[in-house]
Design a protein around this motif. Structure first.
Motif, PDB file in Angstrom:
ATOM      1  N   PRO A   1       0.799  -1.232   0.000  1.00 31.67           N
ATOM      2  CA  PRO A   1       0.000   0.000   0.000  1.00 31.67           C
ATOM      3  C   PRO A   1       0.830   1.280   0.000  1.00 31.67           C
ATOM      4  N   GLY A   2       2.132   1.170   0.307  1.00 34.05           N
ATOM      5  CA  GLY A   2       2.951   2.389   0.314  1.00 34.05           C
ATOM      6  C   GLY A   2       3.690   2.624  -0.986  1.00 34.05           C
ATOM      7  N   SER A   3       3.335   1.892  -2.033  1.00 34.18           N
ATOM      8  CA  SER A   3       4.072   2.042  -3.287  1.00 34.18           C
ATOM      9  C   SER A   3       3.808   3.404  -3.932  1.00 34.18           C
ATOM     10  N   ALA A   4       4.880   4.118  -4.266  1.00 35.92           N
ATOM     11  CA  ALA A   4       4.751   5.473  -4.823  1.00 35.92           C
ATOM     12  C   ALA A   4       4.089   5.459  -6.197  1.00 35.92           C
ATOM     13  N   GLN A   5       4.055   4.300  -6.841  1.00 34.82           N
ATOM     14  CA  GLN A   5       3.468   4.267  -8.190  1.00 34.82           C
ATOM     15  C   GLN A   5       2.072   3.639  -8.209  1.00 34.82           C
ATOM     16  N   GLY A   6       1.427   3.547  -7.079  1.00 40.38           N
ATOM     17  CA  GLY A   6       0.073   2.999  -7.062  1.00 40.38           C
ATOM     18  C   GLY A   6       0.085   1.484  -6.991  1.00 40.38           C
ATOM     19  N   LEU A   7      -1.121   0.907  -6.996  1.00 36.50           N
ATOM     20  CA  LEU A   7      -1.240  -0.536  -6.810  1.00 36.50           C
ATOM     21  C   LEU A   7      -1.291  -1.258  -8.151  1.00 36.50           C
TER      22      LEU A   7
ATOM     23  N   VAL B   1      -9.681  -7.994   4.822  1.00 39.72           N
ATOM     24  CA  VAL B   1      -8.436  -8.291   4.114  1.00 39.72           C
ATOM     25  C   VAL B   1      -7.347  -7.447   4.750  1.00 39.72           C
ATOM     26  N   SER B   2      -6.217  -8.086   5.064  1.00 40.47           N
ATOM     27  CA  SER B   2      -5.141  -7.296   5.660  1.00 40.47           C
ATOM     28  C   SER B   2      -3.869  -7.367   4.817  1.00 40.47           C
ATOM     29  N   ASP B   3      -3.039  -6.367   4.980  1.00 39.83           N
ATOM     30  CA  ASP B   3      -1.685  -6.375   4.414  1.00 39.83           C
ATOM     31  C   ASP B   3      -0.859  -5.404   5.249  1.00 39.83           C
ATOM     32  N   HIS B   4       0.388  -5.202   4.858  1.00 39.36           N
ATOM     33  CA  HIS B   4       1.326  -4.483   5.725  1.00 39.36           C
ATOM     34  C   HIS B   4       1.500  -3.015   5.336  1.00 39.36           C
ATOM     35  N   LEU B   5       1.860  -2.211   6.306  1.00 36.39           N
ATOM     36  CA  LEU B   5       2.121  -0.793   6.077  1.00 36.39           C
ATOM     37  C   LEU B   5       3.547  -0.670   5.524  1.00 36.39           C
ATOM     38  N   CYS B   6       3.668  -0.927   4.225  1.00 36.22           N
ATOM     39  CA  CYS B   6       5.006  -1.010   3.639  1.00 36.22           C
ATOM     40  C   CYS B   6       4.920  -0.721   2.150  1.00 36.22           C
ATOM     41  N   TRP B   7       6.087  -0.723   1.518  1.00 31.82           N
ATOM     42  CA  TRP B   7       6.124  -0.770   0.054  1.00 31.82           C
ATOM     43  C   TRP B   7       7.012  -1.958  -0.309  1.00 31.82           C
ATOM     44  N   GLY B   8       7.096  -2.313  -1.603  1.00 30.87           N
ATOM     45  CA  GLY B   8       7.942  -3.461  -1.931  1.00 30.87           C
ATOM     46  C   GLY B   8       8.189  -3.635  -3.412  1.00 30.87           C
ATOM     47  N   SER B   9       7.620  -2.732  -4.211  1.00 30.67           N
ATOM     48  CA  SER B   9       7.761  -2.909  -5.650  1.00 30.67           C
ATOM     49  C   SER B   9       7.844  -1.536  -6.300  1.00 30.67           C
ATOM     50  N   ILE B  10       8.699  -1.414  -7.307  1.00 32.75           N
ATOM     51  CA  ILE B  10       8.808  -0.125  -8.010  1.00 32.75           C
ATOM     52  C   ILE B  10       9.217  -0.402  -9.456  1.00 32.75           C
ATOM     53  N   ASP B  11       8.680   0.364 -10.376  1.00 30.08           N
ATOM     54  CA  ASP B  11       8.980   0.206 -11.807  1.00 30.08           C
ATOM     55  C   ASP B  11       8.775  -1.241 -12.265  1.00 30.08           C
ATOM     56  N   GLY B  12       7.808  -1.911 -11.692  1.00 36.18           N
ATOM     57  CA  GLY B  12       7.486  -3.279 -12.126  1.00 36.18           C
ATOM     58  C   GLY B  12       8.341  -4.360 -11.491  1.00 36.18           C
ATOM     59  N   THR B  13       9.399  -3.978 -10.774  1.00 39.75           N
ATOM     60  CA  THR B  13      10.238  -4.982 -10.117  1.00 39.75           C
ATOM     61  C   THR B  13       9.733  -5.199  -8.694  1.00 39.75           C
ATOM     62  N   VAL B  14       9.606  -6.468  -8.329  1.00 41.28           N
ATOM     63  CA  VAL B  14       9.020  -6.805  -7.032  1.00 41.28           C
ATOM     64  C   VAL B  14      10.120  -7.330  -6.106  1.00 41.28           C
ATOM     65  N   SER B  15      10.200  -6.766  -4.907  1.00 40.31           N
ATOM     66  CA  SER B  15      11.267  -7.171  -3.973  1.00 40.31           C
ATOM     67  C   SER B  15      10.883  -8.409  -3.160  1.00 40.31           C
ATOM     68  N   HIS B  16       9.579  -8.670  -3.050  1.00 41.75           N
ATOM     69  CA  HIS B  16       9.059  -9.744  -2.190  1.00 41.75           C
ATOM     70  C   HIS B  16       9.447  -9.525  -0.730  1.00 41.75           C
TER      71      HIS B  16
ATOM     72  N   ARG C   1       9.014  -9.917 -11.570  1.00 46.38           N
ATOM     73  CA  ARG C   1       8.003  -8.967 -12.059  1.00 46.38           C
ATOM     74  C   ARG C   1       6.613  -9.399 -11.612  1.00 46.38           C
ATOM     75  N   SER C   2       6.541 -10.430 -10.794  1.00 39.20           N
ATOM     76  CA  SER C   2       5.248 -10.990 -10.412  1.00 39.20           C
ATOM     77  C   SER C   2       5.010 -10.827  -8.914  1.00 39.20           C
TER      78      SER C   2
END
Ligand SMILES: [Fe+2]
Lengths: 285, 283
Positions: free
Chosen positions: A72-78, A98-113, B108-109
């Motif tokens: 939910p904290g992603s600067a580029q939206g969901l 539905v729950s999730d974390h107060l964090c970000w984790g993905s930018i420019d299409g790359t996902v950090s997991h 990317r997933s």
């Protein structure tokens, strides 16, 4: 139980995380536990064993979905495609929230997991609020955000973590998944008072509580979910129940997972804080 | 001023730092907190730009915790999806491959289940640090293809199966959980060996290339690997391409030497087994 609009006025008691190693035993023995929390992404698949197991467990117990990739904290939206798949799963599980974390984790299409921490700024509040509102519109269910364990703090931050959490949930009209172990871990790593954190929250928004174990690694505490809950976290939990009322509570145990009975026994320790203890009778003379 | 950095730039800086290869003691999995020499120059630079120190950790040490978490989570996910490939290459060469792959193909997933899907297309171009590993690339590629098919079959959907009588009349497709492979080495035999002596591994390494036809599919909730005759695989591939039974059989019949006399008498048996397993659905 603390029934409120953020947990769909449910009266769920004590639950545990549904982990694949326990599935055969759960289905075979139908243990005494009020509900299971599932990691949404593990079941966002087209078919096969994960969904077959999920359906079996869901026919006996309430299921609540907990996600790790909404960011939910992603600067580029969901990720809209992700939201649609998440929604499909909610129809299957009939999750009350539905729950999730107060964090970000993905930018420019790359996902950090990973669940990466946010800077506590007005801009991050605005961005996270807009994203959560979007998630609520799509999911049409109460959305509940969990406080993180974190190991980093940003130069950019202009407020405390609890202030940030308050501004986000109030701006988005969302609930809180209060992870008392995460408060404990972050308070030790960043040097704040965990009780002050607890007291400053809007308690009427707490929909669910997480308890878990952690590990100490030299100069830092890591949120490993691989141990029983320590006494300091149970004490914090007791205070959270005083402040929020009896709240659906879930034990997380995700690494070095012991047998089902051990996990259940640990989870049921929460009962002593949720049910009034009998007062000792004193006999005079 | 770092305090004024927009959120987007902050997130881009941080993720770029996490994607840097691990260096120093961080490369050995350790529960120790990162020491001063753990972080690479890029990680240290970004850490100083973004993070404050804590009472006990410098900014680089704090960022290094996330850096390790990023890499070990992804490396573990790949190791879980490619156990046979890891056995074949050995832990060091597997890390070497996985690291190169993740640098070229970051996730990317939303799910880690798809992390390794592009590994077979990356593998032939990977420059192994140890040239011995490079010699085994053809066998490794077969293993990677097999293990991707296993992952895909595990979670693929299932559509209403067609009855045998419907096959001639309508357009046909294979169930999404049926994966067809034609590989040059006996990778399925290797994949079944959970433990392997070095003599046995050497025998696999000497195997001559020869086509092995495999179907990877799900039965109940179990994923199975089955060798099939070349003509059987050709029919299934042709069905996948043409969606018509008659056209598929015609196509296979025109390939010289493919449909041997003994195969022709077995086609009906193959189909009745495939239908019984529910492999066909509406195309
Ligand atoms: Fe949690």
């Amino acid at each position: 139980m603390s029934s409120n609009r953020f947990n769909s006025y449910s009266d769920l008691g004590i639950g545990i995380g549904l982990r694949s190693v326990h599935l055969p035993r759960i289905v075979e023995t139908l243990p005494s536990v009020d509900w299971f929390e599932v990691i949404s992404e593990a079941y966002m698949v087209e078919g096969g064993r994960p969904l077959a197991w999920l359906d079996q467990v869901a026919s006996h117990y309430p299921i609540v979905q907990h996600g790790v990739s909404l960011y939910p904290g992603s600067a580029q939206g969901l990720d809209e495609a992700y939201l649609q798949r998440l929604k499909e799963l909610t129809r299957r599980t009939k999750t009350p929230w539905v729950s999730d974390h107060l964090c970000w984790g993905s930018i420019d299409g790359t996902v950090s997991h990973d669940l990466l921490p946010l800077p506590y700024t007005k801009e991050a509040v605005r961005c996270t609020v807009a994203n959560i509102r979007r998630a609520q519109d799509i999911l049409e269910l109460p959305f509940v955000v969990e406080n993180l364990s974190s190991y980093a703090e940003f130069h950019a931050s202009t407020m405390s973590e609890w202030q940030f959490l308050c501004e986000v949930v109030e701006g988005a009209d969302a609930g809180i998944l209060l992870d008392v172990n995460n408060i404990y871990v972050s308070s030790a790593n960043h040097g704040f008072d965990p009780y002050l954190y607890l007291e400053q929250l809007p308690h009427e928004r707490v929909a669910q509580i997480h308890v878990a174990g952690h590990s100490r690694s030299g100069k830092v505490i890591i949120d490993t979910h691989d141990h029983p809950v320590c006494d300091a976290v149970w004490k914090l939990y007791a205070r959270a129940i005083e402040l929020c009322g009896k709240t659906p509570t879930l034990l997380e145990w995700d690494a070095d997972i012991p047998d089902l009975e051990t996990v259940l026994a640990e989870a049921h320790k929460a009962r002593r804080y949720l049910t009034p203890q009998p007062v000792e009778t004193r006999h005079a003379g | 001023m770092p305090g004024e950095m927009p959120l987007l730039a902050l997130q881009q800086h941080m993720l770029r730092a996490l994607q840097e290869p691990l260096s120093g003691e961080s490369r050995t999995r350790t529960s120790l907190v990162p020491g001063p020499e753990g972080a690479s120059p890029v990680v240290s630079q970004v850490a100083d730009l973004l993070l404050t120190p804590s009472a006990s950790l410098r900014p680089a040490e704090r960022l290094e915790l996330y850096h390790r978490q990023y890499w070990f989570r992804l490396l573990d996910a790949l190791a879980e999806d490619f156990p046979a490939l890891q056995r074949w290459l050995g832990a060091d060469a597997f890390w070497d491959l996985a690291e190169g792959y993740l640098l070229a193909h970051p996730s990317r997933s939303f799910t880690l289940r798809h992390l390794g899907y592009a590994l077979p297309s990356y593998l032939p171009d990977h420059a192994f640090r140890n040239p011995v590993a490079a010699l085994d690339t053809a066998f490794a590629l077969g293993l990677a293809l097999l293990e991707v098919a296993l992952c895909q079959a595990f979670e693929a959907g299932e559509r209403p199966p067609l009855a045998g009588a419907a096959l001639g009349e309508s357009a046909i497709a294979l169930q999404p959980y049926v994966k067809l492979l034609s590989l040059d080495y006996p990778v399925d035999t290797f994949w079944r060996q959970r433990r392997l002596s070095s003599a046995r591994r050497a025998r696999f390494a000497r195997a001559q290339p020869r086509t092995r036809c495999l179907v990877v599919y799900r039965r109940g909730s179990r994923v199975e690997v089955e060798r099939v005759p070349k003509a059987a695989l050709a029919i299934l591939v042709a069905l996948q391409n043409t969606a018509r039974l008659e056209r598929a059989l015609e196509e296979v019949a025109t390939v010289p030497g493919l449909l041997r006399r003994q195969d022709q008498s077995r086609i009906a048996d193959w189909f009745s087994q495939w239908v019984a397993r529910g492999w066909f659905c509406a195309g």
